[in-house]
Design a protein around this motif. Structure first.
Motif, PDB file in Angstrom:
ATOM      1  N   ALA B  94       0.846  -1.184   0.000  1.00 15.36           N
ATOM      2  CA  ALA B  94       0.000   0.000   0.000  1.00 15.36           C
ATOM      3  C   ALA B  94       0.888   1.243   0.000  1.00 15.36           C
ATOM      4  O   ALA B  94       2.068   1.178   0.332  1.00 15.36           O
ATOM      5  CB  ALA B  94      -0.902  -0.001   1.220  1.00 15.36           C
ATOM      6  N   LEU B  95       0.296   2.325  -0.387  1.00 14.60           N
ATOM      7  CA  LEU B  95       1.046   3.586  -0.477  1.00 14.60           C
ATOM      8  C   LEU B  95       0.413   4.610   0.453  1.00 14.60           C
ATOM      9  O   LEU B  95      -0.812   4.778   0.455  1.00 14.60           O
ATOM     10  CB  LEU B  95       1.012   4.076  -1.924  1.00 14.60           C
ATOM     11  CG  LEU B  95       1.619   5.451  -2.190  1.00 14.60           C
ATOM     12  CD1 LEU B  95       3.118   5.441  -1.931  1.00 14.60           C
ATOM     13  CD2 LEU B  95       1.323   5.894  -3.606  1.00 14.60           C
ATOM     14  N   GLN B  96       1.247   5.257   1.251  1.00 19.04           N
ATOM     15  CA  GLN B  96       0.776   6.347   2.099  1.00 19.04           C
ATOM     16  C   GLN B  96       1.541   7.597   1.655  1.00 19.04           C
ATOM     17  O   GLN B  96       2.647   7.852   2.133  1.00 19.04           O
ATOM     18  CB  GLN B  96       1.040   6.014   3.565  1.00 19.04           C
ATOM     19  CG  GLN B  96       0.148   4.886   4.064  1.00 19.04           C
ATOM     20  CD  GLN B  96       0.646   4.273   5.356  1.00 19.04           C
ATOM     21  OE1 GLN B  96       1.719   3.684   5.385  1.00 19.04           O
ATOM     22  NE2 GLN B  96      -0.122   4.438   6.413  1.00 19.04           N
ATOM     23  N   PRO B  97       0.961   8.349   0.732  1.00 14.64           N
ATOM     24  CA  PRO B  97       1.721   9.452   0.107  1.00 14.64           C
ATOM     25  C   PRO B  97       2.270  10.466   1.113  1.00 14.64           C
ATOM     26  O   PRO B  97       3.357  11.003   0.912  1.00 14.64           O
ATOM     27  CB  PRO B  97       0.675  10.110  -0.803  1.00 14.64           C
ATOM     28  CG  PRO B  97      -0.333   9.062  -1.042  1.00 14.64           C
ATOM     29  CD  PRO B  97      -0.386   8.229   0.182  1.00 14.64           C
ATOM     30  N   ALA B  98       1.548  10.653   2.224  1.00 16.84           N
ATOM     31  CA  ALA B  98       2.021  11.653   3.184  1.00 16.84           C
ATOM     32  C   ALA B  98       3.317  11.235   3.855  1.00 16.84           C
ATOM     33  O   ALA B  98       4.070  12.077   4.334  1.00 16.84           O
ATOM     34  CB  ALA B  98       0.935  11.898   4.229  1.00 16.84           C
ATOM     35  N   LYS B  99       3.566   9.974   3.912  1.00 11.38           N
ATOM     36  CA  LYS B  99       4.741   9.492   4.637  1.00 11.38           C
ATOM     37  C   LYS B  99       5.973   9.328   3.744  1.00 11.38           C
ATOM     38  O   LYS B  99       7.023   8.917   4.207  1.00 11.38           O
ATOM     39  CB  LYS B  99       4.425   8.135   5.281  1.00 11.38           C
ATOM     40  CG  LYS B  99       3.487   8.253   6.459  1.00 11.38           C
ATOM     41  CD  LYS B  99       3.415   6.931   7.192  1.00 11.38           C
ATOM     42  CE  LYS B  99       2.439   7.021   8.365  1.00 11.38           C
ATOM     43  NZ  LYS B  99       2.289   5.714   8.984  1.00 11.38           N
TER      44      LYS B  99
END
Lengths: 257, 568
Positions: B94-99
């Motif tokens: 999964a991708l967490q763009p903020a991190k």
């Protein structure tokens, strides 16, 4: 005084020691239990791994994949109805010996005179005779004369002179009387016809040792079965076996044709 | 010296002070004591708790892991215990763009190389989006996970999630069904037994189906080959144990991969074997003859009917593909699949009895099976005398292939109807009690009749030597928008039983719109496509099912052979 004043200390120490001991036991039990749980956990983890690996193997070797390999490479197909057998009998029928026509075999007249005696019957007791002896014996007479050839064609064996027969007969008698070991007869009884004959057979096995022609040695098994129950008597009188021989000989000759 | 002496006489205010001090001291003492008691109490409580924990408590290193393996969703296995559906821990990316802390452009380039489903620009857009969590890949391969992990980007989250895996991929997909994204059954057995598969009390035990993987694979493969060979739109097949009603194989083509069910065509998700209802044509004729035998309308296979080239009845003309143009016996009618003859037999049976028998065989109800994808049979509403005739030879009534298979099972297991089941019969799931439909005698007589169809009639190509196949071809024109297809589109089927001298398994094979090929000489009737497929499948599955091929065994053909007109 001192003892009295230390009594309370002693109590305290004793109780403390007891409590500590109990605690230690408790601790020990707890650690054992922890180890057990550890093992259980490892078992579960191993089971999970096994399951995972099984799943992977199952997925890689899925039936559709096997089918694909079969179609592309192996090309195996379901067995046909005629590939199923009823049992050992049907299996045996499939392996019937091929009839090989031997062009070098001499032509034999149907009216060929029945020879007096011979040893083709030895083939029945095949194992008793050393193979080279059988193979070499028929070659010799073939080169002698046309009259002999006729005998060879029907019997595949030439007759020995009466003299060597006698020579071999003697050691035979000796051997029968002396050894006749029980275990040997037991092991051989399966091959030969019965116990009475079995006692003779070991003697036959031994006979090749005196280096005489193969023909006379092969005569001895014939002696035993025909003169059935009393082996000692039969073997003692070497002339007796002669009469029954022709009948068996012709039989064999007939089948060989 | 005249300094005032220290107060020898206590001054009253001082005295008062002393009293006050003493009071405050007392209060202080009280408070201290109280505080001390409080602390002592707390310490005592802690000590007691410690002792209690030491004596009875768990140690700090105690594992909280479960001590037995209970999957999040129960396994589904076939009748031999081969897993058909399992829940495994799959890697999720999964991708967490903020991190994301690294260079997004660089990362986008790397991701595009690793996961080529998006190009660089799309990846960059994803990385710059303001969403908090985006699933990139569910059930990622370990190598991909390793490579992503090597990127060392905290914004890419790798986690393990339970995921439903169907190790055999397409195998029995329509029986198994599939699960939705939340892990709940969305079709097939997954849906029908969702409660049992998710309930913690029951999910530890695998759900054992009656499906046999080997048989299923053979059926699927041969049907797929036939479908491709005859360029059919679809196909369906059912193998059923006639004595227990267990479905050993059930398939519907085009194929469906339940691992990625969401990507499949809706047509592939449609279960043609249990959901689709079809006019199956002449495969119905044995039922008509059996009804006539059972009601005593037909007493012998030699009973004679007049079979003209065409029969006019109630304003409709019934024709035959193999017209007799003479009198013919019941055996011949079945052998050559005569509509005209069967219509007359059906008319003799009559509407009431016909309906009664069809009802008893479950043909007028939705198919009785555990799946929720069940087709409802279509049949004439008023059941006119003409309908009786047409139903007699399998027209104006549409049922599912599974209906037909249970019907054949009923006809050949001695006349007992048993609903089809997808669960293995065994401890905990006994054989369903049968319902008498036909008499045993009728059932027995039908054996030789259907064997005759295969040995000398329209179904010759269905014969698998040694396996005593008996069955009936069926060709029906396809109904498109309520009308029979003008283009000559057919639904061909073959329903049969083997081994006919001691029937054990019934099978139905159906092809949807098969086309003619060179070796069928332009024919596209069942005898040319469904029947050979049936024969091939029997030759493959019968040895697996323990049916010994025997070229010397046959059912009692003396029942029918005397009534077949020999061509001179």
């Amino acid at each position: 005084m001192s003892a009295k004043s230390f009594r309370s200390v002693g109590w305290v120490a004793g109780i403390a020691a007891t409590a500590l001991g109990c605690y230690m036991v408790n601790l020990k039990v707890a650690s054992e239990r922890a180890q057990l749980e550890d093992v259980e956990t490892r078992i579960v983890l191993a089971q999970r791994d096994i399951r995972l690996l099984q799943t992977e193997i199952g997925t890689r070797g899925r039936l559709a994949q096997l089918e694909q390999w079969n179609v592309k490479v192996l090309a195996l197909s379901a067995p046909k109805a005629n590939q199923f057998l009823e049992g050992s009998f049907q299996l045996a029928t499939l392996t019937a010996p091929k009839k090989v026509i031997d062009p070098s075999a001499p032509v034999v007249l149907a009216s060929a005179p029945a020879p007096v005696r011979s040893q083709p019957i030895v083939d029945q007791d095949g194992p008793t005779l050393p193979a080279p002896a059988l193979a070499t014996a028929p070659v010799q007479p073939r080169s002698t004369s046309p009259t002999d050839l006729m005998h060879v064609a029907s019997l595949k064996r030439d007759l020995p002179d009466p003299t060597p027969q006698k020579v071999v007969e003697k050691p035979l008698v000796r051997r029968i009387v002396t050894p006749a070991p029980a275990p040997r007869t037991a092991s051989l009884s399966g091959d030969s016809k019965g116990k009475a004959t079995a006692t003779v057979v070991p003697a036959v096995k031994v006979t090749p040792k005196p280096k005489t022609a193969a023909a006379p040695t092969t005569l001895k098994p014939k002696v035993a079965p025909t003169a059935a129950p009393k082996p000692k008597l039969a073997s003692a009188t070497p002339t007796k076996p002669k009469p029954p021989l022709p009948s068996t000989k012709t039989k064999e000759a007939g089948t060989k044709r | 010296m005249n300094a005032p002496t220290p107060a020898l006489v206590p001054r009253p205010e001082r005295l008062r002070l002393v009293g006050q001090r003493r009071q405050t001291l007392a209060v202080m003492h009280q408070r201290l004591m109280f505080g001390m008691l409080l602390f002592a109490g707390i310490i005592a409580v802690i000590m007691l708790r410690l002792f209690y924990l030491a004596a009875f408590g768990d140690h700090a290193g105690r594992k909280t892991l479960v001590t037995n393996l209970v999957p999040p969703r129960g396994d589904i296995v076939d009748r031999d215990g081969q897993p058909l559906a399992r829940t495994i821990d799959a890697w999720t990316v999964a991708l967490q763009p903020a991190k994301v802390i690294g260079d997004k452009l660089e990362l986008a380039r790397k991701l595009a190389a690793l996961m080529p489903e998006h190009d660089e620009a799309a990846w960059l857009q994803l990385l710059r989006s303001d969403k908090s969590f985006i699933y990139l890949r569910r059930r990622a391969s370990p190598s991909l996970v390793e490579q992503i992990n090597a990127l060392g980007e905290p914004g890419l989250a790798l986690s393990r999630e339970p995921d439903r895996l169907y190790p055999q991929t397409d195998l029995a997909a329509h029986v198994l069904g599939f699960t939705d994204i939340d892990g709940h059954g969305a079709a097939g057995v997954e849906r029908a037994f969702d409660e049992q598969l998710t309930n913690p009390a029951t999910r530890g035990q695998a759900l054992t189906l009656s499906i046999s993987s080997g048989v299923q694979q053979a059926l699927e493969h041969e049907l797929l080959e036939a479908k491709t060979h005859f360029s059919a739109l679809g196909a369906a097949g059912v193998v059923i144990d006639i004595n227990t009603g267990e479905v050993l194989a059930l398939t519907s083509l085009p194929q469906l991969n339940p691992n990625v069910a969401g990507n499949s065509d809706p047509d592939a998700r449609f279960n043609r074997a249990t959901q689709g209802v079809w006019e199956l044509g002449s495969t119905f004729k044995p039922f008509t003859v059996a009804m006539a035998l059972d009601t005593g309308k037909v007493r012998s296979m030699g009973q004679i009917y007049s079979c003209p080239l065409a029969l006019k009845a109630y304003g409709r003309t019934i024709t035959d593909t193999h017209p007799f143009g003479r009198n013919c016996s019941v055996a011949e009618i079945m052998m050559e699949s005569s509509n005209i003859g069967t219509a007359q037999i059906a008319a003799q049976v009559g509407a009431t009895d016909q309906k009664r028998f069809l009802k008893a065989m479950g043909f007028l109800d939705p198919i009785s099976v555990e799946l929720k994808e069940r087709g409802r049979a279509l049949y004439p509403r008023e059941w006119s005398p003409l309908d009786v005739m047409t139903v007699g030879f399998g027209h104006s009534i549409a049922v599912t292939p599974l209906h037909l298979a249970t019907g054949y099972a009923t006809l050949f297991n001695g006349g007992l109807y048993r609903p089809a089941t997808l669960l293995k019969v065994g401890p905990g799931h006994g054989v369903a009690p049968g319902r008498r439909v036909f008499s045993e005698e009728t059932s027995y007589k039908m054996r030789s009749l259907l064997r005759l169809v295969v040995t000398r009639g329209t179904g010759k190509k269905a014969d698998a030597p040694g396996y005593r196949v008996g069955g009936k071809t069926g060709t029906a024109e396809k109904i498109i928008n309520g009308r029979y297809s003008k283009a000559g589109l057919n639904v061909t089927s073959f329903a049969g039983v083997f081994p006919m001298d001691q029937p054990r398994y019934a099978m139905v094979v159906m092809l949807d719109e098969p086309k003619a090929t060179a070796e069928t000489f332009g024919f596209k009737t069942a005898g040319w496509n469904s029947a050979p497929t049936f024969g091939k499948i029997v030759a493959r599955i019968a040895p697996m099912l323990g049916v010994r091929p025997d070229l010397k065994r046959e059912p009692n053909m003396a029942e029918v052979l005397p009534f077949v007109h020999e061509k001179k």
